[in-house]
Design a protein around this motif. Structure first.
Motif, mmCIF file in Angstrom:
data_model
loop_
_atom_site.group_PDB
_atom_site.id
_atom_site.type_symbol
_atom_site.label_atom_id
_atom_site.label_comp_id
_atom_site.label_asym_id
_atom_site.label_seq_id
_atom_site.Cartn_x
_atom_site.Cartn_y
_atom_site.Cartn_z
ATOM 1 N N PHE A 17 -15.494 -1.081 39.304
ATOM 2 C CA PHE A 17 -15.531 0.862 39.337
ATOM 3 C C PHE A 17 -16.455 1.503 40.173
ATOM 4 C CE2 PHE A 17 -12.844 -0.009 35.520
ATOM 5 C CZ PHE A 17 -11.736 0.496 35.564
ATOM 6 N N MET A 18 -17.661 0.887 40.608
ATOM 7 C CA MET A 18 -19.131 1.911 40.960
ATOM 8 C C MET A 18 -19.175 0.743 42.626
ATOM 9 S SD MET A 18 -20.368 3.714 38.631
ATOM 10 C CE MET A 18 -21.761 3.671 39.630
ATOM 11 N N PRO A 19 -19.245 1.498 43.360
ATOM 12 C CA PRO A 19 -19.847 0.932 44.610
ATOM 13 C C PRO A 19 -20.830 -0.103 44.500
ATOM 14 C CG PRO A 19 -20.284 2.493 44.628
ATOM 15 C CD PRO A 19 -19.720 2.988 43.304
ATOM 16 N N SER A 20 -21.639 -0.893 45.535
ATOM 17 C CA SER A 20 -22.175 -2.128 46.021
ATOM 18 C C SER A 20 -23.095 -1.001 46.054
ATOM 19 C CB SER A 20 -21.920 -3.402 46.102
ATOM 20 O OG SER A 20 -21.117 -3.508 47.137
ATOM 21 N N HIS A 21 -22.665 -0.491 47.003
ATOM 22 C CA HIS A 21 -23.640 -0.181 48.573
ATOM 23 C C HIS A 21 -23.296 1.534 48.541
ATOM 24 C CE1 HIS A 21 -24.365 -4.220 48.932
ATOM 25 N NE2 HIS A 21 -25.513 -3.489 49.422
ATOM 26 N N PRO A 22 -24.094 1.921 48.976
ATOM 27 C CA PRO A 22 -25.334 2.284 48.620
ATOM 28 C C PRO A 22 -25.813 2.516 47.353
ATOM 29 C CG PRO A 22 -25.399 4.552 48.914
ATOM 30 C CD PRO A 22 -23.725 3.668 49.032
ATOM 31 N N VAL A 23 -27.451 1.269 46.726
ATOM 32 C CA VAL A 23 -27.872 0.987 45.169
ATOM 33 C C VAL A 23 -27.936 1.967 45.097
ATOM 34 C CG1 VAL A 23 -29.397 -0.368 43.778
ATOM 35 C CG2 VAL A 23 -27.794 -1.126 45.878
ATOM 36 N N ARG A 24 -27.573 3.122 44.037
ATOM 37 C CA ARG A 24 -27.798 4.755 43.813
ATOM 38 C C ARG A 24 -28.097 4.363 42.213
ATOM 39 N NH1 ARG A 24 -22.797 7.964 46.081
ATOM 40 N NH2 ARG A 24 -23.833 7.507 48.714
ATOM 41 N N SER A 25 -27.884 3.280 41.262
ATOM 42 C CA SER A 25 -27.625 3.130 40.056
ATOM 43 C C SER A 25 -28.132 1.892 39.711
ATOM 44 C CB SER A 25 -26.268 3.673 39.710
ATOM 45 O OG SER A 25 -25.438 2.418 39.690
ATOM 46 N N GLY A 26 -28.454 1.693 38.526
ATOM 47 C CA GLY A 26 -28.632 0.507 37.551
ATOM 48 C C GLY A 26 -27.478 -0.215 37.978
ATOM 49 N N THR A 27 -25.819 -0.284 37.975
ATOM 50 C CA THR A 27 -24.556 -0.927 37.627
ATOM 51 C C THR A 27 -25.273 -1.315 39.210
ATOM 52 O OG1 THR A 27 -23.912 0.639 36.354
ATOM 53 C CG2 THR A 27 -22.199 -0.633 37.874
ATOM 54 N N GLY A 28 -24.917 -1.009 40.179
ATOM 55 C CA GLY A 28 -25.480 -0.916 41.562
ATOM 56 C C GLY A 28 -26.561 -2.570 41.893
ATOM 57 N N ALA A 29 -27.317 -2.162 41.132
ATOM 58 C CA ALA A 29 -28.476 -2.915 41.583
ATOM 59 C C ALA A 29 -28.120 -4.828 40.662
ATOM 60 C CB ALA A 29 -29.835 -2.476 41.298
ATOM 61 N N ARG A 30 -27.400 -4.194 39.303
ATOM 62 C CA ARG A 30 -27.541 -5.411 38.885
ATOM 63 C C ARG A 30 -26.295 -6.458 39.627
ATOM 64 N NH1 ARG A 30 -27.323 -2.575 34.837
ATOM 65 N NH2 ARG A 30 -25.440 -1.373 34.377
ATOM 66 N N LEU A 31 -25.250 -5.301 40.084
ATOM 67 C CA LEU A 31 -24.424 -6.454 40.887
ATOM 68 C C LEU A 31 -24.627 -7.155 42.012
ATOM 69 C CD1 LEU A 31 -21.590 -3.395 41.394
ATOM 70 C CD2 LEU A 31 -20.847 -5.258 39.868
ATOM 71 N N GLY A 32 -25.391 -5.984 42.428
ATOM 72 C CA GLY A 32 -26.204 -6.906 43.821
ATOM 73 C C GLY A 32 -26.908 -8.675 43.408
ATOM 74 N N ALA A 33 -28.018 -7.949 41.787
ATOM 75 C CA ALA A 33 -28.363 -8.911 41.848
ATOM 76 C C ALA A 33 -27.819 -10.138 41.170
ATOM 77 C CB ALA A 33 -29.161 -8.913 39.819
ATOM 78 N N PHE A 34 -26.906 -10.145 40.327
ATOM 79 C CA PHE A 34 -25.560 -10.844 40.179
ATOM 80 C C PHE A 34 -24.730 -11.839 40.678
ATOM 81 C CE2 PHE A 34 -21.166 -11.632 37.639
ATOM 82 C CZ PHE A 34 -21.636 -12.481 36.841
ATOM 83 N N SER A 35 -24.568 -11.202 42.543
ATOM 84 C CA SER A 35 -23.657 -11.200 43.323
ATOM 85 C C SER A 35 -24.617 -12.807 44.401
ATOM 86 C CB SER A 35 -23.117 -10.554 43.858
ATOM 87 O OG SER A 35 -24.542 -10.223 44.879
ATOM 88 N N SER A 36 -26.084 -11.964 44.141
ATOM 89 C CA SER A 36 -27.184 -13.613 44.694
ATOM 90 C C SER A 36 -27.328 -13.909 43.787
ATOM 91 C CB SER A 36 -28.557 -12.448 45.033
ATOM 92 O OG SER A 36 -28.306 -11.735 46.283
ATOM 93 N N GLN A 37 -27.281 -14.472 43.024
ATOM 94 C CA GLN A 37 -27.375 -15.642 41.525
ATOM 95 C C GLN A 37 -26.280 -16.847 42.265
ATOM 96 O OE1 GLN A 37 -28.052 -13.349 37.873
ATOM 97 N NE2 GLN A 37 -30.545 -13.692 38.335
ATOM 98 N N LEU A 38 -24.748 -15.770 41.216
ATOM 99 C CA LEU A 38 -23.678 -16.498 42.087
ATOM 100 C C LEU A 38 -24.079 -17.721 42.912
ATOM 101 C CD1 LEU A 38 -21.398 -14.915 40.554
ATOM 102 C CD2 LEU A 38 -22.293 -16.573 39.218
ATOM 103 N N GLU A 39 -23.952 -16.419 44.768
ATOM 104 C CA GLU A 39 -24.334 -17.591 45.910
ATOM 105 C C GLU A 39 -25.331 -18.411 45.669
ATOM 106 O OE1 GLU A 39 -24.880 -12.922 47.912
ATOM 107 O OE2 GLU A 39 -22.687 -14.110 48.500
#
Length: 72
Positions: A17-39
């Motif tokens: 439900f939360m956007p991945s960009h721009p990173v304004r919260s911990g949720t956005g940062a977590r989405l970015g870190a999680f996707s980077s790890q999977l990639e």
């Protein structure tokens, strides 16, 4: 756990439900870190933004490319 290079890569969809960009919260940062790890593990990661919270669509399209999907 060691990375097994014989493991088949997967197509993974992250839906949020939360956007991945721009990173304004911990949720956005977590989405970015999680996707980077999977990639990094060799998986093809897609992002589905179920638009309940407005994000920057252009920034998300730029980051995710054809792997960006949205639902109103």
């Amino acid at each position: 756990m060691p990375i097994n290079s014989t493991r088949a890569s997967k197509k993974i969809l992250i839906a949020s439900f939360m956007p991945s960009h721009p990173v304004r919260s911990g949720t956005g940062a977590r989405l970015g870190a999680f996707s980077s790890q999977l990639e990094a593990l060799g998986h093809e990661v897609h992002f589905l933004h179920v638009q309940r919270v407005k994000g920057d669509d252009e920034a998300m399209k730029k980051h995710w490319g054809p792997r960006y999907h949205f639902s109103l």
